[in-house]
Structure formats: structure tokens, C-alpha cells
Motif scaffolding. Structure first.
Motif, PDB file in Angstrom:
ATOM      1  N   GLY A 142       0.804  -1.219   0.000  1.00 27.98           N
ATOM      2  CA  GLY A 142       0.000   0.000   0.000  1.00 27.98           C
ATOM      3  C   GLY A 142       0.835   1.265   0.000  1.00 27.98           C
ATOM      4  O   GLY A 142       0.292   2.366  -0.104  1.00 27.98           O
ATOM      5  N   LEU A 143       2.151   1.119   0.111  1.00 23.92           N
ATOM      6  CA  LEU A 143       3.055   2.269   0.128  1.00 23.92           C
ATOM      7  C   LEU A 143       3.977   2.223  -1.075  1.00 23.92           C
ATOM      8  O   LEU A 143       4.360   1.143  -1.521  1.00 23.92           O
ATOM      9  N   THR A 144       4.345   3.388  -1.571  1.00 23.67           N
ATOM     10  CA  THR A 144       5.381   3.431  -2.598  1.00 23.67           C
ATOM     11  C   THR A 144       6.728   3.169  -1.929  1.00 23.67           C
ATOM     12  O   THR A 144       6.843   3.193  -0.696  1.00 23.67           O
ATOM     13  N   LEU A 145       7.758   2.942  -2.727  1.00 28.61           N
ATOM     14  CA  LEU A 145       9.103   2.752  -2.159  1.00 28.61           C
ATOM     15  C   LEU A 145       9.535   3.982  -1.365  1.00 28.61           C
ATOM     16  O   LEU A 145      10.131   3.866  -0.292  1.00 28.61           O
ATOM     17  N   LEU A 146       9.216   5.166  -1.885  1.00 23.18           N
ATOM     18  CA  LEU A 146       9.558   6.401  -1.184  1.00 23.18           C
ATOM     19  C   LEU A 146       8.797   6.501   0.136  1.00 23.18           C
ATOM     20  O   LEU A 146       9.367   6.852   1.169  1.00 23.18           O
ATOM     21  N   GLU A 147       7.508   6.182   0.130  1.00 22.20           N
ATOM     22  CA  GLU A 147       6.719   6.233   1.356  1.00 22.20           C
ATOM     23  C   GLU A 147       7.241   5.228   2.390  1.00 22.20           C
ATOM     24  O   GLU A 147       7.310   5.539   3.584  1.00 22.20           O
ATOM     25  N   ALA A 148       7.603   4.030   1.930  1.00 22.46           N
ATOM     26  CA  ALA A 148       8.151   3.029   2.852  1.00 22.46           C
ATOM     27  C   ALA A 148       9.462   3.526   3.466  1.00 22.46           C
ATOM     28  O   ALA A 148       9.701   3.352   4.666  1.00 22.46           O
ATOM     29  N   ALA A 149      10.298   4.168   2.667  1.00 26.00           N
ATOM     30  CA  ALA A 149      11.554   4.729   3.183  1.00 26.00           C
ATOM     31  C   ALA A 149      11.271   5.845   4.180  1.00 26.00           C
ATOM     32  O   ALA A 149      11.910   5.928   5.238  1.00 26.00           O
ATOM     33  N   GLN A 150      10.321   6.695   3.866  1.00 30.67           N
ATOM     34  CA  GLN A 150       9.952   7.775   4.787  1.00 30.67           C
ATOM     35  C   GLN A 150       9.401   7.217   6.096  1.00 30.67           C
ATOM     36  O   GLN A 150       9.717   7.725   7.176  1.00 30.67           O
ATOM     37  N   LEU A 151       8.599   6.168   5.997  1.00 30.53           N
ATOM     38  CA  LEU A 151       8.047   5.543   7.194  1.00 30.53           C
ATOM     39  C   LEU A 151       9.161   4.970   8.062  1.00 30.53           C
ATOM     40  O   LEU A 151       9.147   5.144   9.291  1.00 30.53           O
ATOM     41  N   ARG A 152      10.134   4.279   7.450  1.00 30.27           N
ATOM     42  CA  ARG A 152      11.276   3.750   8.206  1.00 30.27           C
ATOM     43  C   ARG A 152      11.999   4.859   8.950  1.00 30.27           C
ATOM     44  O   ARG A 152      12.352   4.709  10.126  1.00 30.27           O
ATOM     45  N   ILE A 153      12.218   5.980   8.275  1.00 27.46           N
ATOM     46  CA  ILE A 153      12.911   7.111   8.895  1.00 27.46           C
ATOM     47  C   ILE A 153      12.091   7.657  10.061  1.00 27.46           C
ATOM     48  O   ILE A 153      12.616   7.904  11.151  1.00 27.46           O
ATOM     49  N   LEU A 154      10.796   7.851   9.843  1.00 26.15           N
ATOM     50  CA  LEU A 154       9.941   8.387  10.900  1.00 26.15           C
ATOM     51  C   LEU A 154       9.823   7.432  12.092  1.00 26.15           C
ATOM     52  O   LEU A 154       9.870   7.864  13.249  1.00 26.15           O
ATOM     53  N   VAL A 155       9.694   6.150  11.822  1.00 28.78           N
ATOM     54  CA  VAL A 155       9.617   5.171  12.904  1.00 28.78           C
ATOM     55  C   VAL A 155      10.926   5.183  13.699  1.00 28.78           C
ATOM     56  O   VAL A 155      10.916   5.175  14.934  1.00 28.78           O
ATOM     57  N   GLY A 156      12.046   5.226  13.003  1.00 28.70           N
ATOM     58  CA  GLY A 156      13.338   5.283  13.685  1.00 28.70           C
ATOM     59  C   GLY A 156      13.485   6.538  14.526  1.00 28.70           C
ATOM     60  O   GLY A 156      13.971   6.497  15.663  1.00 28.70           O
ATOM     61  N   LYS A 157      13.054   7.650  13.977  1.00 27.59           N
ATOM     62  CA  LYS A 157      13.133   8.922  14.702  1.00 27.59           C
ATOM     63  C   LYS A 157      12.235   8.899  15.939  1.00 27.59           C
ATOM     64  O   LYS A 157      12.639   9.333  17.029  1.00 27.59           O
ATOM     65  N   PHE A 158      11.034   8.392  15.787  1.00 26.20           N
ATOM     66  CA  PHE A 158      10.087   8.313  16.901  1.00 26.20           C
ATOM     67  C   PHE A 158      10.623   7.369  17.982  1.00 26.20           C
ATOM     68  O   PHE A 158      10.604   7.679  19.178  1.00 26.20           O
ATOM     69  N   ALA A 159      11.124   6.208  17.572  1.00 28.94           N
ATOM     70  CA  ALA A 159      11.681   5.245  18.527  1.00 28.94           C
ATOM     71  C   ALA A 159      12.876   5.832  19.264  1.00 28.94           C
ATOM     72  O   ALA A 159      12.997   5.692  20.489  1.00 28.94           O
ATOM     73  N   ALA A 160      13.747   6.543  18.539  1.00 30.09           N
ATOM     74  CA  ALA A 160      14.917   7.159  19.173  1.00 30.09           C
ATOM     75  C   ALA A 160      14.485   8.178  20.225  1.00 30.09           C
ATOM     76  O   ALA A 160      15.053   8.252  21.322  1.00 30.09           O
ATOM     77  N   HIS A 161      13.452   8.944  19.906  1.00 32.49           N
ATOM     78  CA  HIS A 161      12.944   9.928  20.873  1.00 32.49           C
ATOM     79  C   HIS A 161      12.434   9.225  22.138  1.00 32.49           C
ATOM     80  O   HIS A 161      12.748   9.649  23.267  1.00 32.49           O
ATOM     81  N   LEU A 162      11.650   8.176  21.960  1.00 35.86           N
ATOM     82  CA  LEU A 162      11.109   7.460  23.119  1.00 35.86           C
ATOM     83  C   LEU A 162      12.233   6.793  23.922  1.00 35.86           C
ATOM     84  O   LEU A 162      12.180   6.768  25.157  1.00 35.86           O
ATOM     85  N   GLU A 163      13.235   6.267  23.235  1.00 38.88           N
ATOM     86  CA  GLU A 163      14.359   5.634  23.936  1.00 38.88           C
ATOM     87  C   GLU A 163      15.155   6.651  24.745  1.00 38.88           C
ATOM     88  O   GLU A 163      15.634   6.349  25.841  1.00 38.88           O
ATOM     89  N   GLU A 164      15.271   7.851  24.227  1.00 33.44           N
ATOM     90  CA  GLU A 164      16.006   8.918  24.934  1.00 33.44           C
ATOM     91  C   GLU A 164      15.238   9.425  26.148  1.00 33.44           C
ATOM     92  O   GLU A 164      15.844   9.820  27.139  1.00 33.44           O
ATOM     93  N   THR A 165      13.921   9.428  26.062  1.00 32.68           N
ATOM     94  CA  THR A 165      13.119  10.030  27.134  1.00 32.68           C
ATOM     95  C   THR A 165      12.680   9.018  28.188  1.00 32.68           C
ATOM     96  O   THR A 165      12.110   9.420  29.199  1.00 32.68           O
ATOM     97  N   SER A 166      12.898   7.744  27.945  1.00 30.53           N
ATOM     98  CA  SER A 166      12.452   6.762  28.955  1.00 30.53           C
ATOM     99  C   SER A 166      13.610   6.157  29.716  1.00 30.53           C
ATOM    100  O   SER A 166      14.721   6.404  29.534  1.00 30.53           O
TER     101      SER A 166
END
Length: 166
Positions: A142-166
């Protein structure tokens, strides 16, 4: 109810009941939770015919990917899987009963136990991995290759934020 319909309903209802509240964060988190539940269901369904769960396959895949022939210590396996040592032990116990993994003493440190794939476990990991990758590609159709890449980046960024704050 479809996730987008639910999110629209929640936004509408809060807009009526508490128009002073910005629900953007809430709707994002609910959307992620729904996505997680859907992915869990898809993966559980995929692994069931192999008598595996997503977590048991994670052990097999981690050993297949990262272990030298003699195996990995429990502590390293735990770190690579980002779960607690007791959770690793539970998963390894279940896979050992099936003859997919085995424990052996570390040759240089008798206090350390190594976990490694058996030949049967390696064969199953190889078989399922090929099919699993194809299934993951199906899930992302359901995602283009670009959207999948963007999602990976956003998920990584979100996870990094949660890991830093917990």
C-alpha cells in the motif's frame, strides 16, 4: 471499524465535546496502536502454519543472521533482540524442545551458555525467512518505495525519541 473511520469519529467527537483540546497527538498514537495490532495479527497468521510465533521466529532469525557457528551467549542474544534475558530463556526453551536450537557451554567460559541453531532450525529459518520477506513486501504494497523509506525514517526517529526520554 476501519482505522481511518475510527480516527475521524474520535476527532469529531472530541471536537464536539472538548473543542479546546488538540487531538493530533492522540490520533497519531491511536493510529500507531491500531497499526501495531493489525501487523501483530498478520504476522501471527503468517507464522502459524510453521508452528511459530513472531517472537519464536525472531530467535531463529537473530541466530541465523548474527550468530557464529558456535552460537551466541544469552546476553548477546537478549541485546540483539531487545528483550530481557528471562524472555530469551523462555523462547529458547520452547525452541529447544522442538529441536530447533540447542545450548552448549562456552569453550572458554564455563559460566556462559551459548545458543545456536540446530540443522533443523537453520533449515526452518532459511525456509521461513524467504517467505517472510515476501509477506512483508505484501504488507507494504500500500506504500510506494519512497513512502516506505519515509516511514522507516519516521519510525526510527520516533523510537529514538522514546528511547532517549524513557
Amino acid at each position: 471499524m476501519k482505522t481511518q473511520d475510527l480516527l475521524d469519529l474520535i476527532k469529531r467527537d472530541w471536537g464536539r465535546e472538548r473543542p479546546d483540546i488538540d487531538t493530533t497527538a492522540q490520533l497519531t498514537v491511536i493510529g500507531i496502536q491500531r497499526l501495531n495490532a493489525l501487523l501483530d495479527h498478520e504476522l501471527e497468521t503468517f507464522f502459524a502454519p510453521f508452528d511459530l510465533t513472531p517472537s519464536s521466529f525472531d530467535v531463529l532469525a537473530t541466530l541465523r543472521r548474527s550468530a557464529p557457528p558456535e552460537g551466541l551467549p544469552f546476553s548477546r542474544l537478549s541485546a540483539l533482540m531487545a528483550i530481557t534475558p528471562p524472555a530469551v530463556t523462555k523462547r529458547v526453551d520452547l525452541l529447544a524442545v522442538r529441536g530447533l536450537v540447542e545450548r552448549q557451554a562456552h569453550p572458554d567460559d564455563r559460566r556462559t551458555v551459548l545458543v545456536r541453531l540446530t540443522d533443523t532450525g537453520r533449515d526452518l529459518a532459511n525456509q521461513v525467512l524467504t517467505l517472510h520477506v515476501a509477506n512483508e513486501e505484501r504488507l507494504l504494497q500500500g506504500l510506494t518505495l519512497l513512502e516506505a523509506a519515509q516511514l522507516r525514517i519516521l519510525v526510527g526517529k520516533f523510537a529514538a525519541h522514546l528511547e532517549e526520554t524513557s
